[in-house]
Design a protein around this motif. Structure first.
Motif, PDB file in Angstrom:
ATOM      1  N   TYR A  85       0.867  -1.174   0.000  1.00  0.00           N
ATOM      2  CA  TYR A  85       0.000   0.000   0.000  1.00  0.00           C
ATOM      3  C   TYR A  85       0.905   1.226   0.000  1.00  0.00           C
ATOM      4  CZ  TYR A  85      -3.344  -3.554   1.195  1.00  0.00           C
ATOM      5  OH  TYR A  85      -4.121  -4.694   1.163  1.00  0.00           O
ATOM      6  N   LEU A  86       0.527   2.252  -0.782  1.00  0.00           N
ATOM      7  CA  LEU A  86       1.386   3.409  -0.984  1.00  0.00           C
ATOM      8  C   LEU A  86       0.824   4.668  -0.353  1.00  0.00           C
ATOM      9  CD1 LEU A  86       1.857   1.424  -3.473  1.00  0.00           C
ATOM     10  CD2 LEU A  86       2.664   3.419  -4.667  1.00  0.00           C
ATOM     11  N   ALA A  87       1.702   5.411   0.279  1.00  0.00           N
ATOM     12  CA  ALA A  87       1.395   6.756   0.766  1.00  0.00           C
ATOM     13  C   ALA A  87       2.462   7.684   0.192  1.00  0.00           C
ATOM     14  CB  ALA A  87       1.404   6.804   2.291  1.00  0.00           C
ATOM     15  N   THR A  88       2.072   8.925  -0.098  1.00  0.00           N
ATOM     16  CA  THR A  88       2.995   9.889  -0.692  1.00  0.00           C
ATOM     17  C   THR A  88       3.020  11.164   0.134  1.00  0.00           C
ATOM     18  OG1 THR A  88       1.231  10.787  -2.080  1.00  0.00           O
ATOM     19  CG2 THR A  88       2.571   9.040  -3.037  1.00  0.00           C
ATOM     20  N   MET A  89       4.074  11.941  -0.031  1.00  0.00           N
ATOM     21  CA  MET A  89       4.147  13.255   0.608  1.00  0.00           C
ATOM     22  C   MET A  89       5.054  14.162  -0.199  1.00  0.00           C
ATOM     23  SD  MET A  89       6.902  13.318   3.676  1.00  0.00           S
ATOM     24  CE  MET A  89       7.431  14.926   3.267  1.00  0.00           C
ATOM     25  N   TYR A  90       4.780  15.458  -0.112  1.00  0.00           N
ATOM     26  CA  TYR A  90       5.615  16.475  -0.738  1.00  0.00           C
ATOM     27  C   TYR A  90       6.293  17.255   0.383  1.00  0.00           C
ATOM     28  CZ  TYR A  90       6.844  20.922  -2.906  1.00  0.00           C
ATOM     29  OH  TYR A  90       7.516  22.041  -3.323  1.00  0.00           O
ATOM     30  N   ASP A  91       7.609  17.323   0.360  1.00  0.00           N
ATOM     31  CA  ASP A  91       8.382  18.005   1.395  1.00  0.00           C
ATOM     32  C   ASP A  91       8.354  19.517   1.136  1.00  0.00           C
ATOM     33  OD1 ASP A  91      10.101  18.759   3.404  1.00  0.00           O
ATOM     34  OD2 ASP A  91      11.870  17.807   2.528  1.00  0.00           O
ATOM     35  N   HIS A  92       7.237  20.153   1.509  1.00  0.00           N
ATOM     36  CA  HIS A  92       7.053  21.574   1.215  1.00  0.00           C
ATOM     37  C   HIS A  92       7.991  22.477   2.005  1.00  0.00           C
ATOM     38  CE1 HIS A  92       4.648  21.096   4.819  1.00  0.00           C
ATOM     39  NE2 HIS A  92       4.443  22.395   4.895  1.00  0.00           N
ATOM     40  N   ASN A  93       8.461  22.026   3.164  1.00  0.00           N
ATOM     41  CA  ASN A  93       9.388  22.829   3.960  1.00  0.00           C
ATOM     42  C   ASN A  93      10.853  22.591   3.600  1.00  0.00           C
ATOM     43  OD1 ASN A  93       7.429  24.142   5.505  1.00  0.00           O
ATOM     44  ND2 ASN A  93       7.300  22.430   6.932  1.00  0.00           N
ATOM     45  N   GLY A  94      11.116  21.512   2.893  1.00  0.00           N
ATOM     46  CA  GLY A  94      12.489  21.210   2.493  1.00  0.00           C
ATOM     47  C   GLY A  94      13.364  20.710   3.621  1.00  0.00           C
ATOM     48  N   ASN A  95      12.766  20.136   4.658  1.00  0.00           N
ATOM     49  CA  ASN A  95      13.587  19.682   5.789  1.00  0.00           C
ATOM     50  C   ASN A  95      13.239  18.269   6.276  1.00  0.00           C
ATOM     51  OD1 ASN A  95      11.133  20.172   6.973  1.00  0.00           O
ATOM     52  ND2 ASN A  95      11.851  21.728   8.405  1.00  0.00           N
ATOM     53  N   TYR A  96      12.557  17.485   5.461  1.00  0.00           N
ATOM     54  CA  TYR A  96      12.197  16.132   5.880  1.00  0.00           C
ATOM     55  C   TYR A  96      13.436  15.233   5.819  1.00  0.00           C
ATOM     56  CZ  TYR A  96       9.752  11.727   6.357  1.00  0.00           C
ATOM     57  OH  TYR A  96       9.329  10.503   6.803  1.00  0.00           O
ATOM     58  N   LEU A  97      13.716  14.529   6.900  1.00  0.00           N
ATOM     59  CA  LEU A  97      14.902  13.683   6.999  1.00  0.00           C
ATOM     60  C   LEU A  97      14.587  12.189   7.002  1.00  0.00           C
ATOM     61  CD1 LEU A  97      16.813  15.745   9.717  1.00  0.00           C
ATOM     62  CD2 LEU A  97      17.106  15.818   7.228  1.00  0.00           C
ATOM     63  N   ALA A  98      13.333  11.838   6.775  1.00  0.00           N
ATOM     64  CA  ALA A  98      12.903  10.430   6.745  1.00  0.00           C
ATOM     65  C   ALA A  98      13.169   9.729   8.070  1.00  0.00           C
ATOM     66  CB  ALA A  98      13.571   9.688   5.592  1.00  0.00           C
ATOM     67  N   MET A  99      13.013  10.448   9.158  1.00  0.00           N
ATOM     68  CA  MET A  99      13.241   9.882  10.485  1.00  0.00           C
ATOM     69  C   MET A  99      11.946   9.698  11.265  1.00  0.00           C
ATOM     70  SD  MET A  99      16.432   9.447  10.371  1.00  0.00           S
ATOM     71  CE  MET A  99      17.076   9.190  11.991  1.00  0.00           C
ATOM     72  N   GLY A 100      10.816   9.863  10.619  1.00  0.00           N
ATOM     73  CA  GLY A 100       9.529   9.722  11.277  1.00  0.00           C
ATOM     74  C   GLY A 100       8.439  10.159  10.326  1.00  0.00           C
ATOM     75  N   PRO A 101       7.227  10.291  10.844  1.00  0.00           N
ATOM     76  CA  PRO A 101       6.124  10.717   9.970  1.00  0.00           C
ATOM     77  C   PRO A 101       6.313  12.163   9.524  1.00  0.00           C
ATOM     78  CG  PRO A 101       5.385  10.553  12.245  1.00  0.00           C
ATOM     79  CD  PRO A 101       6.793  10.047  12.214  1.00  0.00           C
ATOM     80  N   PRO A 102       5.666  12.541   8.430  1.00  0.00           N
ATOM     81  CA  PRO A 102       5.722  13.937   7.984  1.00  0.00           C
ATOM     82  C   PRO A 102       5.144  14.869   9.052  1.00  0.00           C
ATOM     83  CG  PRO A 102       4.757  12.526   6.301  1.00  0.00           C
ATOM     84  CD  PRO A 102       4.885  11.704   7.539  1.00  0.00           C
ATOM     85  N   THR A 103       5.589  16.112   9.033  1.00  0.00           N
ATOM     86  CA  THR A 103       5.131  17.088  10.020  1.00  0.00           C
ATOM     87  C   THR A 103       3.724  17.586   9.690  1.00  0.00           C
ATOM     88  OG1 THR A 103       6.176  18.880   8.792  1.00  0.00           O
ATOM     89  CG2 THR A 103       7.473  17.848  10.540  1.00  0.00           C
ATOM     90  N   THR A 104       3.089  18.195  10.666  1.00  0.00           N
ATOM     91  CA  THR A 104       1.755  18.760  10.502  1.00  0.00           C
ATOM     92  C   THR A 104       1.754  19.753   9.340  1.00  0.00           C
ATOM     93  OG1 THR A 104       1.289  18.502  12.850  1.00  0.00           O
ATOM     94  CG2 THR A 104      -0.041  20.110  11.653  1.00  0.00           C
ATOM     95  N   GLY A 105       0.737  19.643   8.494  1.00  0.00           N
ATOM     96  CA  GLY A 105       0.584  20.553   7.360  1.00  0.00           C
ATOM     97  C   GLY A 105       1.236  20.089   6.078  1.00  0.00           C
ATOM     98  N   THR A 106       1.956  18.968   6.116  1.00  0.00           N
ATOM     99  CA  THR A 106       2.627  18.440   4.924  1.00  0.00           C
ATOM    100  C   THR A 106       1.606  17.858   3.959  1.00  0.00           C
ATOM    101  OG1 THR A 106       4.612  17.911   6.194  1.00  0.00           O
ATOM    102  CG2 THR A 106       4.330  16.763   4.107  1.00  0.00           C
ATOM    103  N   PRO A 107       1.671  18.223   2.662  1.00  0.00           N
ATOM    104  CA  PRO A 107       0.777  17.610   1.676  1.00  0.00           C
ATOM    105  C   PRO A 107       1.051  16.109   1.544  1.00  0.00           C
ATOM    106  CG  PRO A 107       1.720  19.631   0.809  1.00  0.00           C
ATOM    107  CD  PRO A 107       2.468  19.309   2.070  1.00  0.00           C
ATOM    108  N   VAL A 108      -0.021  15.317   1.634  1.00  0.00           N
ATOM    109  CA  VAL A 108       0.104  13.858   1.562  1.00  0.00           C
ATOM    110  C   VAL A 108      -0.946  13.281   0.616  1.00  0.00           C
ATOM    111  CG1 VAL A 108       1.111  13.603   3.872  1.00  0.00           C
ATOM    112  CG2 VAL A 108      -1.376  13.561   3.597  1.00  0.00           C
ATOM    113  N   GLY A 109      -0.695  12.074   0.169  1.00  0.00           N
ATOM    114  CA  GLY A 109      -1.639  11.365  -0.685  1.00  0.00           C
ATOM    115  C   GLY A 109      -1.573   9.881  -0.409  1.00  0.00           C
ATOM    116  N   VAL A 110      -2.566   9.166  -0.900  1.00  0.00           N
ATOM    117  CA  VAL A 110      -2.649   7.717  -0.740  1.00  0.00           C
ATOM    118  C   VAL A 110      -3.069   7.133  -2.080  1.00  0.00           C
ATOM    119  CG1 VAL A 110      -3.879   5.829   0.402  1.00  0.00           C
ATOM    120  CG2 VAL A 110      -3.268   7.875   1.694  1.00  0.00           C
ATOM    121  N   TYR A 111      -2.449   6.040  -2.478  1.00  0.00           N
ATOM    122  CA  TYR A 111      -2.893   5.301  -3.653  1.00  0.00           C
ATOM    123  C   TYR A 111      -4.163   4.585  -3.234  1.00  0.00           C
ATOM    124  CZ  TYR A 111      -2.646   2.205  -7.725  1.00  0.00           C
ATOM    125  OH  TYR A 111      -2.915   1.520  -8.891  1.00  0.00           O
TER     126      TYR A 111
END
Length: 139
Positions: A85-111
């Motif tokens: 199952y796929l989930a997507t996100m756009y790193d709008h702040n430019g600081n995502y380090l893949a160390m946990g879930p995306p931060t509040t307000g991050t654009p996300v999607g699901v297949y």
């Protein structure tokens, strides 16, 4: 006689184990249609899960990858799950380090389809295309 039976049993169980542990690969073409430019600072991320309840606390992805190209492809290999199952996100702040879930307000999607998260059956669906925008954001 016992030795021959043991050898035959060993071969049968070894072959059954190989069949059960099939390894799959998947290509995901992902496109973000919301505001903001996709580049090396603002990447698109794809997360793979082995069950559709990945929005539950503590759910861990079995794979993740990113692209700095909008509409780019991300290759996943070594997948042992038969459905992902796929989930997507756009790193709008430019600081995502893949160390946990995306931060509040991050654009996300699901297949997904109308029923909810849509499973990708491997190896039948070896290429999947996902498009998302900023309609849904992390709470």
């Amino acid at each position: 006689m016992i030795r021959r039976w043991f050898l035959i049993s060993f071969v049968v169980f070894a072959l059954a184990g190989l069949a059960a542990a099939q390894v799959h690969s998947l290509k995901v073409k992902v496109k973000y249609e919301g505001p903001g430019e996709v580049n090396d600072q603002h990447r698109i991320w794809v997360f793979l899960f082995d069950n559709p309840n990945f929005n539950q606390p503590g759910a861990m992805p079995i794979g993740m990858g990113s692209s700095d190209i909008n509409g780019g492809e991300i290759d996943f290999s070594g997948l042992t799950a038969s459905t992902v199952y796929l989930a997507t996100m756009y790193d709008h702040n430019g600081n995502y380090l893949a160390m946990g879930p995306p931060t509040t307000g991050t654009p996300v999607g699901v297949y997904a389809d109308a029923a909810g998260p849509r499973g990708v059956n491997l190896p039948q669906d070896e290429m999947v295309e996902v498009t998302f925008d900023d309609t849904f954001r992390m709470p």
